[in-house]
Scaffold this motif. Structure first.
Motif, PDB file in Angstrom:
ATOM      1  N   ASN A  45       6.377   7.626  -0.058  1.00 40.32           N
ATOM      2  CA  ASN A  45       6.150   6.434  -0.877  1.00 40.32           C
ATOM      3  C   ASN A  45       7.459   5.724  -1.212  1.00 40.32           C
TER       4      ASN A  45
ATOM      5  N   LEU B 150       8.484   3.902   1.814  1.00 41.41           N
ATOM      6  CA  LEU B 150       7.699   2.685   2.004  1.00 41.41           C
ATOM      7  C   LEU B 150       8.170   1.571   1.079  1.00 41.41           C
ATOM      8  N   SER B 151       8.558   1.942  -0.142  1.00 37.66           N
ATOM      9  CA  SER B 151       9.087   0.931  -1.075  1.00 37.66           C
ATOM     10  C   SER B 151      10.389   0.349  -0.551  1.00 37.66           C
TER      11      SER B 151
ATOM     12  N   LYS C  31       5.751  11.963  -2.043  1.00 35.66           N
ATOM     13  CA  LYS C  31       6.555  11.086  -2.900  1.00 35.66           C
ATOM     14  C   LYS C  31       7.718  10.473  -2.122  1.00 35.66           C
TER      15      LYS C  31
ATOM     16  N   HIS D  72       0.830  -1.207   0.000  1.00 34.70           N
ATOM     17  CA  HIS D  72       0.000   0.000   0.000  1.00 34.70           C
ATOM     18  C   HIS D  72       0.868   1.262   0.000  1.00 34.70           C
ATOM     19  N   ARG D  73       0.363   2.343  -0.712  1.00 34.30           N
ATOM     20  CA  ARG D  73       1.056   3.618  -0.759  1.00 34.30           C
ATOM     21  C   ARG D  73       0.041   4.730  -0.525  1.00 34.30           C
TER      22      ARG D  73
END
Length: 513
Positions: A201, A204-205, A198, A180-181
């Protein structure tokens, strides 16, 4: 919700303003107090020249003018001027306990102090004045800063807090490591808020990737830990893993067997478990303490008494320091070197002993005597050279000569104390070193040595008993009276011995320059 946030921002702004105003008030107040102290010091320095002259001349009228000039300032309550002997002038209500004192130099000799100015600050006036100035400054500051803080708080909420709150709400619902992002509003696509989204995200990656790597690494670490633990426990080298304060964490099988064979509890605190059986416990504790403090690899050898067999056990000990999870450990590697130590001691004993007489040989005697000299121990050295020994070898053979030497070595050993030294110096020469300086006692020992050497040796040859007789010439020298080193001391004893051999033989004499 928005009204609540605005109320919180308003309250925060007021609270910040109040705290800042309080801090600023204290700062101005303290600054004014310091300024008053500096003013008092400057006033005192300004009138110090006039005061020095008044103190030097002991002019009380001039001193009164100085004191009146000081008291005329609002920040000074009272003052006094004194020289080294008396009070020249002082104002009303002067209290020396509350006064600040300044030295007065001699107007002609600056290094000489001839008196003092005593100044009592008007504390009440100074503090009230500082409070008035600080309060006025805070009022001015609040008029300027409060409106600015309110405007800033409103803009911060509209431009920053509300968009960030939206991002925060989305981030709260995301499980770390999942796919999820967060969604970025198109209005903030190219703003700082959009860049933050950004960045989150991207983070999170990376987090998802790191979680996968961490799971893989955890499985690999568990596999390696099992292998290393197996290697540690099955190692043939006795090893202990000890915490910094001495608690034993791990002991492999080899260490358990070694310590159990010595009767040592391997789970007891280190090095106390070994120190109670060590013959040099102080050195062992210092060795361990230095290793822990210096965080260096340390190696040494120690002798222990086994409580089971009461025999000596030598252990080689290596301590290696390591850090894990912010805590220091040290690995203790042990090795039983008893057999090697025993062999080395036997070799050392053989190297220092004469094979024929079992006395010290020249090498062993020199080691001992050099130790005495290094320790500055006074002693007497007796050099014995046998008289008429060569004919025995020539007539009856070397076996007969060996029997004579062994018999003489036995006889003179009975005379000399175990704290002293008896040595076969070489051939038919013997050296005796006695920790004694009394000439009467040395004469007595020398006479006993003459009698012991003169005892005949019974030697059997071709079925017949033969009495072999020799005499002895003895030269005596004292350390450090006659020489301060071993070589010179032996030479002195040698000179004395040859002097008696050339005259009477079978006697003794002292070295004389």
């Amino acid at each position: 919700m928005i009204i609540r946030l605005m109320l919180i921002l308003s309250f925060s702004t007021c609270l910040f303003s109040a705290v800042y105003a309080h801090i600023y008030y204290n700062y101005i107040f303290d600054t004014e107090l310091e300024h008053s102290d500096e003013t008092i010091m400057q006033i005192s320095q300004t009138i110090s020249s006039t005061a020095s002259i008044a103190a030097y001349l002991e002019d009380k009228d001039l001193a009164n003018e100085v004191v009146n000039g000081l008291v005329s300032n609002d920040i000074i309550q009272s003052a006094a001027l004194t020289n080294q002997h008396t009070i020249l002038a002082k104002s009303i209500l002067f209290s020396e306990r509350e006064a600040r004192t300044f030295n007065l130099p001699n107007p002609f000799i600056l290094q000489e102090n001839i008196g003092f100015i005593h100044v009592v600050p008007n504390t009440q006036y100074i503090r009230q004045n500082a409070r008035d100035i600080a309060f006025s400054s805070v009022q001015t500051l609040l008029v300027v800063i409060v409106p600015m803080l309110i405007i800033f708080a409103g803009l911060s909420y509209i431009l920053i807090s509300r968009p960030l709150g939206h991002l925060s709400q989305q981030l709260t619902n995301i499980i770390p490591g999942s796919a999820h992002r967060i969604e970025i509003d198109t209005a903030h696509e190219h703003t700082e808020i959009g860049k933050i989204g950004k960045g989150i995200n991207a983070m999170l990656s990376n987090t998802e990737m790191l979680f996968e790597q961490e799971r893989s690494l955890r499985l690999e670490i568990e596999h390696l830990e099992k292998r290393f633990r197996l290697m540690f426990e099955r190692s043939s080298s006795p090893t202990l893993l000890v915490r910094e304060h001495g608690e034993v964490s791990l002991v492999n099988d080899a260490a358990k067997d070694l310590l159990a064979g010595m009767g040592v509890d391997c789970q007891e605190r280190f090095p106390d478990n070994l120190g109670q059986y060590c013959k040099t416990p102080d050195i062992l504790y210092t060795f361990t303490e230095n290793s822990i403090k210096q965080k260096q690899v340390m190696q040494s050898e120690f002798e222990f008494t086994s409580p089971l067999t009461l025999s000596s056990v030598w252990l080689s000990m290596i301590i290696l320091n390591t850090e894990s999870d912010g805590q220091w450990y040290f690995q203790v590697f042990l090795a039983d070197i008893t057999s090697r130590k025993t062999m080395l001691n036997q070799l050392s004993h053989r190297a220092q002993r004469d094979s024929l007489t079992s006395l010290y040989n020249r090498y062993g005697a020199e080691l001992t005597l050099l130790g005495w000299i290094d320790s500055d121990i006074p002693f007497s050295l007796l050099l014995l050279d046998l008289d008429e020994f060569k004919p025995i070898n020539d007539i009856y053979g070397h076996n007969a000569g060996d029997e004579v030497l062994k018999n003489i070595a036995k006889n003179i050993s009975h005379i000399i104390s175990s704290n002293d030294l008896v040595c076969r110096w070489g051939g038919d020469e013997f050296v005796i070193a006695i920790k004694e300086f009394n000439k009467h006692k040395i004469n007595n020992i020398a006479q006993q040595l003459l009698e012991a050497v003169n005892i005949p040796t019974h030697y059997e040859r071709n079925g017949h008993q033969i009495e072999l007789r020799v005499g002895v010439s003895i030269g005596i020298a004292h350390y450090p009276t006659h020489a301060d080193n071993l070589k010179s001391l032996v030479e002195c004893a040698d000179v004395a011995m040859y002097s008696i051999k050339k005259t009477s033989k079978n006697h003794y004499t002292y070295y004389s320059a």
